[in-house]
Design a protein around this motif. Structure first.
Motif, PDB file in Angstrom:
ATOM      1  N   CYS A 122      -2.313  -9.573  -5.208  1.00 40.31           N
ATOM      2  CA  CYS A 122      -2.328  -8.107  -5.314  1.00 40.31           C
ATOM      3  C   CYS A 122      -2.852  -7.623  -6.675  1.00 40.31           C
ATOM      4  CB  CYS A 122      -0.940  -7.522  -5.051  1.00 40.31           C
ATOM      5  SG  CYS A 122       0.264  -7.822  -6.346  1.00 40.31           S
ATOM      6  N   GLY A 123      -2.960  -8.511  -7.642  1.00 42.28           N
ATOM      7  CA  GLY A 123      -3.488  -8.112  -8.946  1.00 42.28           C
ATOM      8  C   GLY A 123      -2.420  -7.845  -9.993  1.00 42.28           C
TER       9      GLY A 123
ATOM     10  N   ILE B 257       9.567  -0.078 -11.967  1.00 41.10           N
ATOM     11  CA  ILE B 257       8.876  -1.022 -11.083  1.00 41.10           C
ATOM     12  C   ILE B 257       7.612  -0.388 -10.517  1.00 41.10           C
ATOM     13  CG2 ILE B 257       9.057  -2.411  -8.980  1.00 41.10           C
ATOM     14  CD1 ILE B 257      12.084  -2.561  -9.472  1.00 41.10           C
ATOM     15  N   LEU B 258       6.522  -1.127 -10.645  1.00 35.54           N
ATOM     16  CA  LEU B 258       5.243  -0.771 -10.027  1.00 35.54           C
ATOM     17  C   LEU B 258       4.982  -1.784  -8.922  1.00 35.54           C
ATOM     18  CD1 LEU B 258       2.463   0.527  -9.677  1.00 35.54           C
ATOM     19  CD2 LEU B 258       1.671  -0.788 -11.665  1.00 35.54           C
ATOM     20  N   TYR B 259       5.001  -1.326  -7.683  1.00 35.96           N
ATOM     21  CA  TYR B 259       4.747  -2.175  -6.521  1.00 35.96           C
ATOM     22  C   TYR B 259       3.296  -2.013  -6.108  1.00 35.96           C
ATOM     23  CZ  TYR B 259       4.735  -3.539  -1.554  1.00 35.96           C
ATOM     24  OH  TYR B 259       4.424  -4.090  -0.334  1.00 35.96           O
ATOM     25  N   LEU B 260       2.562  -3.122  -6.166  1.00 32.49           N
ATOM     26  CA  LEU B 260       1.151  -3.138  -5.774  1.00 32.49           C
ATOM     27  C   LEU B 260       1.083  -3.552  -4.303  1.00 32.49           C
ATOM     28  CD1 LEU B 260      -0.316  -4.855  -8.962  1.00 32.49           C
ATOM     29  CD2 LEU B 260      -0.228  -2.403  -8.416  1.00 32.49           C
TER      30      LEU B 260
ATOM     31  N   ALA C 285      -6.089  -1.094  -3.083  1.00 37.45           N
ATOM     32  CA  ALA C 285      -7.461  -0.732  -2.728  1.00 37.45           C
ATOM     33  C   ALA C 285      -8.062   0.196  -3.787  1.00 37.45           C
ATOM     34  CB  ALA C 285      -7.501  -0.078  -1.351  1.00 37.45           C
ATOM     35  N   LEU C 286      -7.215   0.801  -4.610  1.00 35.77           N
ATOM     36  CA  LEU C 286      -7.694   1.688  -5.677  1.00 35.77           C
ATOM     37  C   LEU C 286      -8.238   0.888  -6.851  1.00 35.77           C
ATOM     38  CD1 LEU C 286      -4.715   4.236  -5.812  1.00 35.77           C
ATOM     39  CD2 LEU C 286      -6.986   4.615  -4.823  1.00 35.77           C
TER      40      LEU C 286
ATOM     41  N   HIS D 292      -3.221   4.970 -13.876  1.00 31.55           N
ATOM     42  CA  HIS D 292      -3.028   6.419 -13.993  1.00 31.55           C
ATOM     43  C   HIS D 292      -1.880   6.888 -13.081  1.00 31.55           C
ATOM     44  CE1 HIS D 292      -4.040  10.640 -14.590  1.00 31.55           C
ATOM     45  NE2 HIS D 292      -3.898  10.782 -13.293  1.00 31.55           N
ATOM     46  N   ASN D 293      -1.877   6.415 -11.829  1.00 30.04           N
ATOM     47  CA  ASN D 293      -0.829   6.823 -10.895  1.00 30.04           C
ATOM     48  C   ASN D 293       0.553   6.397 -11.376  1.00 30.04           C
ATOM     49  OD1 ASN D 293      -2.751   7.981  -9.251  1.00 30.04           O
ATOM     50  ND2 ASN D 293      -2.702   6.368  -7.709  1.00 30.04           N
TER      51      ASN D 293
END
Length: 176
Positions: free
Chosen positions: A16-17, A104-107, A153-154, A161-162
């Motif tokens: 997922c990066g 938490i940032l979920y990719l 996908a972004l 930024h998000n």
């Protein structure tokens, strides 16, 4: 003392990066990036390299180590970003023991996109479609009460930024 320090987990299935986004986020925030994979014990790495998925027992000590890192940075009041799959809520709960205010940032990505990215990787211990299938079967996607979810996908800058838009307004403005 830094009034806006954060402990941030970048999570998601393999491919997922997490590392790429974690590094970019750390750079943007002037923070340290830690790839959680670097803290796997040798027996976990060997197991994954052989194509065998890890189980909860395999992950327990590793997650405890990462929770300890979050606690260390919380005590220093310093921002740190750690990339870790953290597929299950109980794994994230264990990581939050290091800092209850863990961000938490979920990719999030489709199986097809994750598979495509994994197939293009070189030199990584994560092998085989069966391991991706195992991760996706284990995945308990976090809800909005637990994480900020952003599509892989972004472009990376949009993902950053998000996510930073959810941090203190002064942090987001400084990065915009």
């Amino acid at each position: 003392m830094n009034p806006t320090s954060y402990r941030i987990l970048v999570m998601g299935a393999s491919g997922c990066g997490k590392s790429l986004i974690g590094e970019h986020l750390a750079s943007a925030l002037g923070a340290r990036f830690i790839d959680g994979d670097d803290y796997h014990p040798p027996e976990n790495v060997a197991k994954m390299a052989s194509g065998t998925p890890l189980n909860d027992d395999d992950r327990r000590g590793w997650l405890g180590t990462l929770a300890g890192l979050f606690a260390e940075y919380k005590q220093k009041n310093t921002t740190v970003i750690i990339a870790c799959s953290a597929l299950k809520r109980r794994y994230r709960d264990l990581l939050r023991e290091g800092d209850p205010a863990l961000r938490i940032l979920y990719l999030e990505g489709t199986r097809a996109l994750l598979k495509e990215r994994l197939e293009s990787r070189e030199g990584h211990f994560f092998k085989g479609d069966s391991m991706l299938a195992s991760q996706l079967a284990d995945l308990e996607p976090p809800g909005s009460d637990e994480a900020v979810t952003v599509s892989i996908a972004l472009p990376p800058q949009d993902i950053i930024h998000n996510f930073t838009a959810t941090l203190a307004p002064s942090v987001h403005q400084a990065l915009s």
